[in-house]
Design an enzyme around this catalytic site. Structure first.
Site, PDB file in Angstrom:
ATOM      1  N   THR A  43      -0.257 -33.395  18.589  1.00 16.48           N
ATOM      2  CA  THR A  43      -1.281 -34.223  17.951  1.00 16.48           C
ATOM      3  C   THR A  43      -1.724 -35.320  18.688  1.00 16.48           C
ATOM      4  O   THR A  43      -2.472 -36.086  18.147  1.00 16.48           O
ATOM      5  CB  THR A  43      -0.427 -34.597  16.580  1.00 16.48           C
ATOM      6  OG1 THR A  43       1.013 -35.190  16.901  1.00 16.48           O
ATOM      7  CG2 THR A  43      -0.517 -33.582  15.710  1.00 16.48           C
ATOM      8  N   HIS A  65      -9.463 -61.584  21.396  1.00 16.14           N
ATOM      9  CA  HIS A  65      -8.474 -60.293  21.376  1.00 16.14           C
ATOM     10  C   HIS A  65      -7.302 -60.558  21.988  1.00 16.14           C
ATOM     11  O   HIS A  65      -6.107 -60.158  21.491  1.00 16.14           O
ATOM     12  CB  HIS A  65      -9.425 -59.159  22.257  1.00 16.14           C
ATOM     13  CG  HIS A  65     -10.626 -59.100  21.430  1.00 16.14           C
ATOM     14  ND1 HIS A  65     -10.636 -58.622  19.982  1.00 16.14           N
ATOM     15  CD2 HIS A  65     -11.992 -59.269  21.835  1.00 16.14           C
ATOM     16  CE1 HIS A  65     -11.938 -58.522  19.754  1.00 16.14           C
ATOM     17  NE2 HIS A  65     -12.775 -58.953  20.795  1.00 16.14           N
ATOM     18  N   ASP A  74       4.153 -32.652  26.722  1.00 17.06           N
ATOM     19  CA  ASP A  74       5.101 -31.727  26.396  1.00 17.06           C
ATOM     20  C   ASP A  74       4.634 -30.187  26.693  1.00 17.06           C
ATOM     21  O   ASP A  74       3.432 -30.097  27.270  1.00 17.06           O
ATOM     22  CB  ASP A  74       5.881 -31.894  25.039  1.00 17.06           C
ATOM     23  CG  ASP A  74       4.458 -31.452  23.874  1.00 17.06           C
ATOM     24  OD1 ASP A  74       3.466 -31.372  23.987  1.00 17.06           O
ATOM     25  OD2 ASP A  74       5.001 -31.701  22.557  1.00 17.06           O
ATOM     26  N   HIS A  92     -10.962 -54.379  22.765  1.00 19.36           N
ATOM     27  CA  HIS A  92     -10.209 -55.201  21.850  1.00 19.36           C
ATOM     28  C   HIS A  92      -8.668 -55.293  21.918  1.00 19.36           C
ATOM     29  O   HIS A  92      -8.231 -56.110  21.568  1.00 19.36           O
ATOM     30  CB  HIS A  92     -10.652 -54.841  20.394  1.00 19.36           C
ATOM     31  CG  HIS A  92     -12.158 -55.098  20.476  1.00 19.36           C
ATOM     32  ND1 HIS A  92     -12.687 -55.174  19.088  1.00 19.36           N
ATOM     33  CD2 HIS A  92     -13.084 -55.468  21.050  1.00 19.36           C
ATOM     34  CE1 HIS A  92     -14.042 -55.324  18.830  1.00 19.36           C
ATOM     35  NE2 HIS A  92     -14.375 -55.502  20.362  1.00 19.36           N
ATOM     36  N   CYS A 100       0.266 -34.507  23.405  1.00 17.77           N
ATOM     37  CA  CYS A 100       1.370 -33.278  22.972  1.00 17.77           C
ATOM     38  C   CYS A 100       0.340 -32.662  21.922  1.00 17.77           C
ATOM     39  O   CYS A 100      -0.711 -32.568  21.945  1.00 17.77           O
ATOM     40  CB  CYS A 100       2.447 -34.144  22.288  1.00 17.77           C
ATOM     41  SG  CYS A 100       2.127 -35.120  20.973  1.00 17.77           S
TER      42      CYS A 100
END
Ligand code: RB5
Length: 140
Positions: A67, A133, A8, A98, A65
């Site tokens: 965060t 995994h 963004d 993993h 973005c």
């Protein structure tokens, strides 16, 4: 190596220098935008990158973005996508080994450029270990 990137208007602050760095490294890129600092909505770009990854048009995606949280949540809505938000290299590396993450999400308000490069390098160079995994991934 073909990579899709997207952000963004807030993540663009980090996407721009990372894009230049990828060109220097010789990676083939698809940049889905945004390319302007005008306010926009992160789900648009998270979904675009996720779709390219899900359709196997690229090897993986990196999204940005403020965060890294919102755009990762949007990307994770696409079937087959496993996105992780990371602000340090250890989790980034392990998320590939993993959890077989196929998109990495970074917050431009959380990490600086050099730390972002370190996180990205660890993630790109890590390899999924499969085995137990894969069994766990198949459970969700
Ligand atoms: C935009 O202000 C901001 O909310 C966005 O970049 C992101 O941090 C959302 O998770």
């Amino acid at each position: 190596m073909k990579i899709a990137i997207g952000s963004d208007h807030v993540g663009l602050i980090l996407k721009e220098p990372i894009r230049e760095w990828f060109y220097e490294l010789g990676y083939e890129l698809i940049d889905v935008g945004t390319s302007e600092f005008e306010r926009t909505d992160y789900p648009i770009y998270g979904r675009k990158v996720a779709q390219l990854v899900a359709d196997k048009k690229v090897d993986f995606g990196i999204i940005f973005c403020g965060t890294g949280v919102g755009i990762s949540l949007a990307a994770n809505k696409i079937k087959g996508i496993r996105t992780v938000v990371c602000s340090e290299p250890y989790s980034a590396k392990l998320s590939k080994e993993h959890n077989n993450t196929n998109i990495l999400s970074l917050g431009s308000r959380v990490v600086g450029l050099e730390l972002a490069k370190m996180i990205i390098s660890e993630w790109i160079n890590a390899t999924f270990e499969g085995g137990r995994h894969q069994k766990r991934i198949d459970m969700y």
